[in-house]
Design a protein around this motif. Structure first.
Motif, PDB file in Angstrom:
ATOM      1  N   ILE A   7      26.081 158.026  19.431  1.00 45.79           N
ATOM      2  CA  ILE A   7      24.611 158.039  19.338  1.00 45.79           C
ATOM      3  C   ILE A   7      23.958 157.715  20.682  1.00 45.79           C
ATOM      4  N   ASN A   8      24.756 157.432  21.690  1.00 44.88           N
ATOM      5  CA  ASN A   8      24.221 157.118  23.021  1.00 44.88           C
ATOM      6  C   ASN A   8      24.695 158.116  24.067  1.00 44.88           C
ATOM      7  N   ARG A   9      25.016 159.297  23.639  1.00 42.89           N
ATOM      8  CA  ARG A   9      25.536 160.270  24.604  1.00 42.89           C
ATOM      9  C   ARG A   9      24.501 160.613  25.672  1.00 42.89           C
ATOM     10  N   LYS A  10      23.229 160.620  25.293  1.00 47.00           N
ATOM     11  CA  LYS A  10      22.215 160.975  26.282  1.00 47.00           C
ATOM     12  C   LYS A  10      22.038 159.889  27.326  1.00 47.00           C
ATOM     13  N   TYR A  11      22.532 158.687  27.012  1.00 45.01           N
ATOM     14  CA  TYR A  11      22.426 157.594  27.984  1.00 45.01           C
ATOM     15  C   TYR A  11      23.775 157.281  28.613  1.00 45.01           C
ATOM     16  N   GLU A  12      24.726 158.157  28.408  1.00 45.13           N
ATOM     17  CA  GLU A  12      26.061 157.934  28.947  1.00 45.13           C
ATOM     18  C   GLU A  12      26.001 157.829  30.464  1.00 45.13           C
ATOM     19  N   GLY A  13      26.661 156.814  31.004  1.00 45.57           N
ATOM     20  CA  GLY A  13      26.706 156.630  32.444  1.00 45.57           C
ATOM     21  C   GLY A  13      25.637 155.725  33.002  1.00 45.57           C
ATOM     22  N   LEU A  14      24.642 155.402  32.204  1.00 47.31           N
ATOM     23  CA  LEU A  14      23.606 154.491  32.699  1.00 47.31           C
ATOM     24  C   LEU A  14      24.171 153.083  32.760  1.00 47.31           C
ATOM     25  N   THR A  15      23.857 152.410  33.816  1.00 45.19           N
ATOM     26  CA  THR A  15      24.347 151.051  33.992  1.00 45.19           C
ATOM     27  C   THR A  15      23.176 150.101  34.164  1.00 45.19           C
ATOM     28  N   ALA A  16      23.456 148.849  33.880  1.00 41.65           N
ATOM     29  CA  ALA A  16      22.427 147.834  34.076  1.00 41.65           C
ATOM     30  C   ALA A  16      22.182 147.645  35.565  1.00 41.65           C
ATOM     31  N   GLU A  17      20.921 147.473  35.923  1.00 46.99           N
ATOM     32  CA  GLU A  17      20.564 147.312  37.324  1.00 46.99           C
ATOM     33  C   GLU A  17      20.217 145.867  37.597  1.00 46.99           C
ATOM     34  N   GLU A  18      20.834 145.349  38.638  1.00 44.07           N
ATOM     35  CA  GLU A  18      20.577 143.965  39.016  1.00 44.07           C
ATOM     36  C   GLU A  18      19.188 143.892  39.637  1.00 44.07           C
ATOM     37  N   LEU A  19      18.356 143.037  39.101  1.00 45.67           N
ATOM     38  CA  LEU A  19      17.001 142.934  39.631  1.00 45.67           C
ATOM     39  C   LEU A  19      16.938 141.980  40.816  1.00 45.67           C
ATOM     40  N   ALA A  20      17.663 140.870  40.744  1.00 47.46           N
ATOM     41  CA  ALA A  20      17.581 139.883  41.820  1.00 47.46           C
ATOM     42  C   ALA A  20      18.339 140.341  43.044  1.00 47.46           C
ATOM     43  N   ALA A  21      19.567 140.834  42.849  1.00 44.51           N
ATOM     44  CA  ALA A  21      20.389 141.269  43.966  1.00 44.51           C
ATOM     45  C   ALA A  21      20.938 142.641  43.660  1.00 44.51           C
ATOM     46  N   PRO A  22      20.208 143.706  44.017  1.00 41.79           N
ATOM     47  CA  PRO A  22      20.665 145.057  43.685  1.00 41.79           C
ATOM     48  C   PRO A  22      22.019 145.393  44.284  1.00 41.79           C
ATOM     49  N   SER A  23      22.391 144.756  45.389  1.00 43.50           N
ATOM     50  CA  SER A  23      23.663 145.121  46.022  1.00 43.50           C
ATOM     51  C   SER A  23      24.853 144.695  45.188  1.00 43.50           C
ATOM     52  N   GLU A  24      24.620 143.744  44.245  1.00 41.23           N
ATOM     53  CA  GLU A  24      25.722 143.275  43.440  1.00 41.23           C
ATOM     54  C   GLU A  24      25.790 143.988  42.106  1.00 41.23           C
ATOM     55  N   LEU A  25      25.264 145.178  42.049  1.00 37.57           N
ATOM     56  CA  LEU A  25      25.247 145.929  40.801  1.00 37.57           C
ATOM     57  C   LEU A  25      26.664 146.184  40.315  1.00 37.57           C
ATOM     58  N   SER A  26      26.906 145.852  39.065  1.00 35.40           N
ATOM     59  CA  SER A  26      28.228 146.067  38.496  1.00 35.40           C
ATOM     60  C   SER A  26      28.223 147.333  37.675  1.00 35.40           C
ATOM     61  N   PRO A  27      29.213 148.166  37.837  1.00 36.07           N
ATOM     62  CA  PRO A  27      29.242 149.461  37.149  1.00 36.07           C
ATOM     63  C   PRO A  27      29.648 149.321  35.689  1.00 36.07           C
ATOM     64  N   LEU A  28      28.724 148.911  34.845  1.00 35.60           N
ATOM     65  CA  LEU A  28      29.011 148.779  33.435  1.00 35.60           C
ATOM     66  C   LEU A  28      28.615 150.055  32.725  1.00 35.60           C
ATOM     67  N   SER A  29      29.424 150.439  31.806  1.00 30.76           N
ATOM     68  CA  SER A  29      29.098 151.619  31.022  1.00 30.76           C
ATOM     69  C   SER A  29      28.207 151.228  29.865  1.00 30.76           C
TER      70      SER A  29
END
Lengths: 296, 67
Positions: A67-89
């Motif tokens: 039911i989330n195929r249209k959002y597949e690949g979207l990851t949470a974005e770090e707001l405080a430190a964008p450089s530390e973004l973790s690639p979560l599915s």
């Protein structure tokens, strides 16, 4: 408005709705019975469990992904430190952000082992291209800024080159020679003082400028200044006095410290040495404060 | 299909519910409850002092039917 599963089930099994309803009731009785004890897990659907007299349902990972195929690949974005973004599915996010709760929305996650078979079979890798990282966006922004700066510098240089070629910004007259010549009479070729003059003390000429567009001949721009007045009328009056005794007398306007001065000049000489020599020769006929000055 | 086994019925029920939910439609199963999909928009979250922007997602909700 929810749709009933009965006609859909009948169509799927190619049986009558009455038959489908009967089979469904049989299945659901068994499901509820097992849900009261240890729970029932339907691999492609989820887990049913009776908790406190209420039937709960935890969707399987495969159903959540579906039911989330249209959002597949979207990851949470770090707001405080964008450089530390973790690639979560998306599936990982669902697991993290759906803690155990009592509401239908906050359904608990399946226990380890539940749904692992379908998870392994249906696990879809996160496409890197589907989730551009924020660092890539910043890199693009940096390139854009650098490009704009280079373009601006290029346009600035091109503009300066054009202005330089068209001579629009060519330097004007020598700023040190902006004195406006307002001679009352044309200077003679060789004028020299021949009579005495009143003892008037002219001001210094440290910051004076002169106008190259004077009426005097270009080769004879040196004169002997015998008087200087702040008003033109006073200068003209003094000039009239000197005209009775000298052949060439003129009033030349100049600016000293922002104030206009009108000088009474006698004679025009081709060089400072010539003017100084004339001053020395006619010293007795000139006022004590007379001095040579280049008025062009 | 003249005679459906228990396994066939379970698979059919699972497939129907999954297909309907994928289309965004709610499914009512008599004597069990209603399955539906709700959308959760992107929202900021905070975990151990770290603020993150969760992506949008859909969640399955189940409303059990009282016996």
């Amino acid at each position: 408005m929810p749709v009933s599963i009965t006609p859909l089930l009948a169509d799927r099994l190619d049986i009558s709705e009455e038959r489908a309803r009967s089979l469904l009731q049989t299945m659901l009785r068994e499901l509820r019975r097992r849900a009261e004890s240890e729970g029932v897990r339907l691999p492609e659907l989820g887990t049913f469990r009776e908790e406190g007299g209420t039937l709960t349902f935890v969707p399987s990972p495969s159903l959540r992904r579906r039911i989330n195929r249209k959002y597949e690949g979207l990851t949470a974005e770090e707001l405080a430190a964008p450089s530390e973004l973790s690639p979560l599915s998306v599936s990982e996010l669902d697991t993290e952000e759906e803690p155990s709760g009592d509401g239908p929305d906050d359904v608990p996650t399946p226990t380890p082992g539940e749904g692992e078979d379908d998870a392994g079979a249906e696990q879809e890798p996160v496409s890197p291209s589907a989730a551009p990282s924020s660092s890539q966006g910043r890199r693009i922004d940096s390139f854009s800024i650098i490009g704009l700066v280079l373009a601006f510098l290029f346009l600035l240089g091109a503009g300066w080159f054009v202005l330089d070629r068209t001579n629009v910004l060519a330097p004007g007259p020598d700023p040190g020679s902006d004195l406006t010549a307002e001679q009352t009479s044309p200077p003679p070729d060789t004028g020299s003082p021949s009579d005495t003059a009143s003892s008037e003390r002219p001001e210094t000429d440290a910051e004076e400028t002169s106008d190259p567009d004077a009426t005097a001949p270009p080769a004879k721009d040196w004169a002997i200044v015998v008087a200087s007045r702040s008003s033109r009328a006073a200068a003209e009056a003094a000039a009239e006095e000197y005209r009775t005794r000298f052949d060439s007398v003129s009033v030349v306007e100049g600016t000293v410290d922002g104030q206009a001065w009108h000088r009474v000049a006698i004679g025009w000489y081709p060089s400072e040495a010539t003017a100084e020599r004339a001053l020395d020769e006619q010293a007795s006929a000139l006022p004590p404060g007379a001095w040579t000055h280049r008025l062009r | 299909m003249s005679s459906a086994s228990a396994e066939d019925v379970i698979d059919a029920v699972t497939d129907v519910i999954r297909d309907q939910l994928e289309e965004g439609r709610a499914v009512k199963v008599p004597s069990l409850g209603t399955f539906a999909v709700e959308h959760r928009p992107s929202e900021p979250t905070e975990d151990e002092g770290r603020r993150r922007l969760a992506p949008p997602r859909n969640v399955v909700v189940f409303d059990p039917e009282q016996e």
